[in-house]
Design an enzyme around this catalytic site. Structure first.
Site, PDB file in Angstrom:
ATOM      1  N   TYR A  80       0.848  -1.199   0.000  1.00 21.39           N
ATOM      2  CA  TYR A  80       0.000   0.000   0.000  1.00 21.39           C
ATOM      3  C   TYR A  80       0.883   1.248   0.000  1.00 21.39           C
ATOM      4  CZ  TYR A  80      -3.915   3.052   1.069  1.00 21.39           C
ATOM      5  OH  TYR A  80      -4.872   4.029   1.006  1.00 21.39           O
ATOM      6  N   PHE A 132      -8.401  19.619 -25.145  1.00 20.32           N
ATOM      7  CA  PHE A 132      -8.813  18.228 -25.214  1.00 20.32           C
ATOM      8  C   PHE A 132     -10.090  18.158 -24.368  1.00 20.32           C
ATOM      9  CE2 PHE A 132      -8.959  13.807 -23.762  1.00 20.32           C
ATOM     10  CZ  PHE A 132      -9.027  13.203 -24.993  1.00 20.32           C
ATOM     11  N   THR A 133     -11.010  17.264 -24.724  1.00 22.32           N
ATOM     12  CA  THR A 133     -12.336  17.257 -24.074  1.00 22.32           C
ATOM     13  C   THR A 133     -12.247  17.332 -22.546  1.00 22.32           C
ATOM     14  OG1 THR A 133     -12.248  14.877 -24.340  1.00 22.32           O
ATOM     15  CG2 THR A 133     -13.603  16.075 -25.910  1.00 22.32           C
ATOM     16  N   ASP A 223       0.796  18.770 -21.344  1.00 17.08           N
ATOM     17  CA  ASP A 223       0.041  17.524 -21.414  1.00 17.08           C
ATOM     18  C   ASP A 223       0.845  16.603 -22.331  1.00 17.08           C
ATOM     19  OD1 ASP A 223      -1.615  15.383 -22.013  1.00 17.08           O
ATOM     20  OD2 ASP A 223      -3.422  16.594 -22.279  1.00 17.08           O
ATOM     21  N   LYS A 266      -1.886   6.179 -22.957  1.00 19.39           N
ATOM     22  CA  LYS A 266      -1.202   6.454 -24.223  1.00 19.39           C
ATOM     23  C   LYS A 266       0.310   6.456 -24.025  1.00 19.39           C
ATOM     24  CE  LYS A 266      -5.401   8.751 -24.923  1.00 19.39           C
ATOM     25  NZ  LYS A 266      -6.121   9.959 -24.573  1.00 19.39           N
ATOM     26  N   ARG A 389     -16.003  12.299 -35.371  1.00 22.27           N
ATOM     27  CA  ARG A 389     -15.579  13.540 -34.704  1.00 22.27           C
ATOM     28  C   ARG A 389     -16.144  14.681 -35.538  1.00 22.27           C
ATOM     29  NH1 ARG A 389     -13.538  13.001 -29.417  1.00 22.27           N
ATOM     30  NH2 ARG A 389     -15.680  12.374 -29.487  1.00 22.27           N
ATOM     31  N   PHE A 455     -23.156  11.523 -28.329  1.00 24.26           N
ATOM     32  CA  PHE A 455     -22.345  10.684 -29.217  1.00 24.26           C
ATOM     33  C   PHE A 455     -21.982   9.348 -28.578  1.00 24.26           C
ATOM     34  CE2 PHE A 455     -18.072  11.191 -27.373  1.00 24.26           C
ATOM     35  CZ  PHE A 455     -18.267  12.287 -26.545  1.00 24.26           C
TER      36      PHE A 455
END
Ligand SMILES: *Cc1c(COP(=O)(O)O)cnc(C)c1O
Length: 482
Positions: A80, A132-133, A223, A266, A389, A455
């Site tokens: 932990y 980015f969203t 990012d 990613k 998109r 969507f």
């Protein structure tokens, strides 16, 4: 990956890895694909993966792991607190980015949540090269405004501009002059700019943009979720990086920033995320939020096995022959589509190929969702799943009016190290067939339209009988071939 000249004169990407674990795929006959698409409400998000042949929906959390990553997962230290796994990941990040502090988070948006909660002040601005969203959602949630300061070249669908992700530095300077540096919570730079087609920024642009921030005492945030592709493009497209190694370019970029966060779904071919921080005071400010929302400071909601895989994956990200796989396959796909006259975003970026549905289906009006229709038609014709998109991905205004998107794209993501070149060639061939028969493709209309995230959950149906006609044409041209 290497780019090899064949005896025929053709230059093709050649895999520099071999496949040691396989997953069997289903390529359903066209009638069954049609049935599956109907059941999914003409929304590729609602398809069952067993019905999908090549899943090009996203590159998130679906990149293939290496034998070294899997081996490392077996020695994960399940504690932990104070786990050796954490120390290995921490040391790797310090080695690559040179920042002293690290906070783990369960994925990229969780890092954004912590960042926004500790650094975004209401009523301020957060300039970005592009949103980015989830990055935007967390900033607006805190009552600040996202400003997209991308150069005009970034939004040209087809162009020769090699660094379409570049920050508009003049616009940033104008903003600082107009509003003052204190009106800016931080400047966010997104490597491998996702929503404009995985387009990179140059090291020169990163240096100049962050220098302006430094001159005004503005915090800089990278990012790095799509950094791997960006590094490859720096190396191959930017003369000043040609003689630098990938780790040197990485460090040169990292040196420009106060904070670097990433989605390890990613970056590092893994699953998870985190935030690297240079300054102790900022670290302490954010630290309290990790146990509250993520998990203890040495795992932050990730499993230790994932953390081991990220550590090794980050190392593989420093290997040009590993990170060039995505860009070289994407370049092959984009160039082949372009050579057939099919409208795609150029130049090829990272992430995937982006087909321009607005020009592919000029006869389908935007309120009949050309990108959604094309994504559906592609699945029916091939079993390939892409992502819409375009206007479908927009949300209605409170008064019910429907904003039309700037671009209507079908994104065909190429998860890293997952597909073979013959699979990519199959996708190219079926897109080509669709293009030859494009006048048969019609629009879509909603039969169930949720108020938010339509969507993801919305269900649609074709307008008219175009799917019958498309299926008949497929049989005519390709017989009973799958
Ligand atoms: C995917 C992504 C994120 C969010 O990461 P998740 O792990 O999906 O939460 C943030 N920024 C960029 C650029 C991304 O591509």
């Amino acid at each position: 990956m290497a780019k090899v000249t064949f005896f025929s004169g053709q230059q093709l990407p050649l895999e520099m890895h071999k496949v040691r674990i396989i997953q069997k795929l289903n390529l359903l006959p066209i009638e069954e694909r049609r049935k599956a698409m109907t059941e999914a409400g003409y929304n590729t998000f609602l398809l069952q993966n067993v019905d999908v042949f090549l899943d090009m929906l996203t590159d998130s959390g679906v990149n293939a792991m290496s034998d070294q990553q899997q081996a490392a997962m077996l020695i994960a230290d399940d504690a932990y607190a104070g786990s050796a796994t954490y120390t290995r990941l921490y040391n790797k990040l310090v080695e690559l980015f040179g920042m002293s502090y690290f906070l783990p988070a369960h994925q990229g948006r969780a890092a954004e949540h912590i960042l926004a909660k500790s650094l975004v002040k209401p009523g301020t601005f957060v300039p970005m090269n592009y949103h980015f969203t989830t990055s935007k959602a967390h900033v607006t949630e805190m009552g600040a405004e996202v400003l997209e300061l991308i150069t005009d070249a970034g939004l040209q669908v087809t162009s020769d501009e090699l660094f379409k992700g570049n920050f508009d530095i003049a616009a940033l300077q104008a903003l600082i002059t107009e509003k003052g540096a204190e009106a800016i919570s931080y400047v966010r730079i997104e490597a491998g700019t996702n929503l404009i087609g995985g387009q990179p920024l140059s090291l020169a642009n990163i240096r100049d943009t962050t220098q302006v921030c430094k001159d005004h005492g503005i915090l800089t945030v990278l990012d790095a979720s799509l950094l791997a592709d960006n590094l490859y493009f720096n190396k191959t497209r930017e003369p000043q990086c040609a003689e630098m190694s990938i780790p040197e370019i990485t460090r040169a970029i990292a040196d420009c920033f106060d904070i670097i966060y990433f989605s390890a779904r990613k970056l590092g071919f893994g699953r998870g995320g985190g935030i690297c921080i240079r300054d102790e005071a900022i670290y302490k400010q954010m630290r309290a939020l990790v146990p509250m929302y993520e998990g203890f400071l040495t795992y932050g909601g990730m499993s230790v096995r994932e953390m081991e895989a990220i550590t090794v994956g980050l190392d593989e990200t420093m290997d040009e022959d590993m990170i060039n796989q995505g860009p070289l396959f994407i370049e092959h796909m984009v160039n082949e589509l372009d050579a057939r006259g099919i409208p795609v975003i150029t130049p090829a970026g990272g992430l995937g190929a982006h087909v321009d549905a607005m020009r592919f289906l000029p006869h389908v009006p935007q309120n009949q969702y050309p990108a959604g229709a094309l994504a559906s038609a592609l699945y029916i014709a091939s079993g390939v799943r892409g992502m819409e998109r375009g206007t479908l991905s927009e949300q209605r205004e409170p008064d019910g009016t429907e904003p039309m998107a700037n671009m209507e794209l079908v994104r065909l993501a190429l998860p890293r190290r997952v597909f073979t070149l013959s699979q990519v060639n199959y996708a190219i061939d079926r897109i080509d067939w669709l293009y030859q028969n494009r006048e048969l493709i019609g629009g879509l209309k909603f039969i169930e339209e949720p108020e938010i995230l339509r969507f993801f959950y919305g269900r649609l149906e074709p307008i008219g009988d175009w799917v019958d006609q498309l299926t008949a044409a497929f049989r005519r041209d390709l017989g009973d071939s799958l």
